[in-house]
Design an enzyme around this catalytic site. Structure first.
Site, PDB file in Angstrom:
ATOM      1  N   HIS A  29      48.119  36.346  50.880  1.00 23.36           N
ATOM      2  CA  HIS A  29      47.981  37.678  50.271  1.00 23.36           C
ATOM      3  C   HIS A  29      47.212  38.476  51.475  1.00 23.36           C
ATOM      4  O   HIS A  29      46.740  37.934  52.384  1.00 23.36           O
ATOM      5  CB  HIS A  29      46.831  37.569  49.155  1.00 23.36           C
ATOM      6  CG  HIS A  29      45.693  36.793  49.456  1.00 23.36           C
ATOM      7  ND1 HIS A  29      44.504  37.334  50.044  1.00 23.36           N
ATOM      8  CD2 HIS A  29      45.465  35.415  49.262  1.00 23.36           C
ATOM      9  CE1 HIS A  29      43.665  36.290  50.389  1.00 23.36           C
ATOM     10  NE2 HIS A  29      44.172  35.343  49.695  1.00 23.36           N
ATOM     11  N   GLU A  33      45.429  29.123  45.063  1.00 23.67           N
ATOM     12  CA  GLU A  33      44.513  28.617  46.092  1.00 23.67           C
ATOM     13  C   GLU A  33      44.134  27.265  45.865  1.00 23.67           C
ATOM     14  O   GLU A  33      43.875  26.709  44.719  1.00 23.67           O
ATOM     15  CB  GLU A  33      43.511  29.588  46.627  1.00 23.67           C
ATOM     16  CG  GLU A  33      42.735  29.294  47.639  1.00 23.67           C
ATOM     17  CD  GLU A  33      43.363  28.933  48.729  1.00 23.67           C
ATOM     18  OE1 GLU A  33      44.172  28.198  49.091  1.00 23.67           O
ATOM     19  OE2 GLU A  33      42.664  29.809  49.833  1.00 23.67           O
TER      20      GLU A  33
END
Length: 304
Positions: free
Chosen positions: A46, A124
């Protein structure tokens, strides 16, 4: 294609008469199904968030949006990948990954109707009590525990083995999805797989000689997957692919480069070939085309 073969049998009855019996037997004649299927996986981290800029840990519990710089990075990686015809787009369900994927899709020339699928397996690594705190705090906690920061798991966080297991589950789901949606019915899949492997070898050398291209490794590969995830997760994923699955590596690549931290919107690409088995798809070969590429960010750096 189905064929009917007539079989004649002579039978002697009790009185010595001969009877002709005609048995119809169906014989199935089918074209053999392809044994291999190849697809590409392009992994993108990202874009930057304010927490990234301030060197604060986000993990899973801090669900932040992209910063202004992160939004620009998302647009830049979208422009870089605009000509790649992604068949599937799979994204972590955290906002920073979703925003990045939206920008990639909006810039892409082939993905106007492609659905973005949210996948929690791409989230994550969880950092437990360290989430929201400076990365320096994690280093201090690791030092106090007598461990390296990379290997340390803060209370409530995920171990590296747990993250690796999540990625393995993602691959298993992905293999099945690829075959369910694109699978063995594709014509000349075995030939395509062989062509793709040769192409990946050629493009690895060509990339170093002529400069990197956004479509490196994709020639001859019929299906392309984009996955948008996170830095610590991608690092574990690359280590699993290289060390555990022993994927082929680009010629001359250094291990320090392979396993270096992925920059915001950094790009990594792998080619997978699956074999058919009675128990389902089995990985036959995996090839690393490149990792942590950030060519698209050069224009942003120059503008600054």
């Amino acid at each position: 294609m189905w064929l009917c073969n007539a079989i004649l049998i002579l039978r002697h009855d009790a009185k010595g008469y001969v009877t002709y019996l005609q048995l119809n037997q169906e014989v199935a004649r089918r074209e053999p199904l392809p044994k291999m299927f190849t697809f590409s996986l392009t992994l993108v981290r990202h874009g930057e968030t304010e927490y990234n800029r301030l060197k604060l840990l986000q993990g899973q519990g801090v669900d932040t949006l992209l910063s202004e710089t992160g939004a620009q990075q998302g647009e830049a990686v979208g422009r870089y990948l605009r000509d790649i015809p992604f068949n599937n787009v799979i994204v972590s369900n955290l906002q920073r990954a979703m925003q990045t994927a939206e920008k990639i899709l909006r810039n892409n020339s082939h993905c106007s109707g492609t659905e973005m699928v949210l996948e929690p397996l791409l989230r994550e690594r969880g950092f437990g009590v360290a989430e929201g705190r400076p990365k320096e705090d994690l280093k201090n906690m690791a030092n106090a525990a007598g461990q390296s920061c990379r290997d340390y798991t803060p209370p409530g966080g995920e171990t590296l083995d747990q993250v690796r297991l999540r990625f393995k589950k993602f691959l298993k789901v992905l293999y099945k999805q690829m075959l369910d949606e694109h699978g063995w019915s594709r014509p000349d899949a075995s030939a395509v797989s062989s062509e793709a492997e040769d192409s990946a070898n050629d493009t690895a050398a060509a990339a170093s000689a002529l400069g990197a291209s956004a479509d490196d490794g994709l020639q001859g590969v019929p299906v392309h997957v984009l996955a948008v995830s996170h830095g610590a997760y991608i690092r574990v994923a690359v280590k699993h692919l290289v060390e555990d699955l022993e994927c082929s590596l680009p010629e001359g690549v250094r291990m320090s480069q392979l396993f270096s931290p992925c920059p915001n919107t950094g790009i990594s690409r792998f080619i997978f070939t699956l074999n058919r088995s009675d128990s389902g798809p089995v990985l036959s070969a995996a090839r690393c085309v490149f990792t942590n590429r950030k060519d698209h960010l050069e224009t942003l750096t120059a503008a600054e």
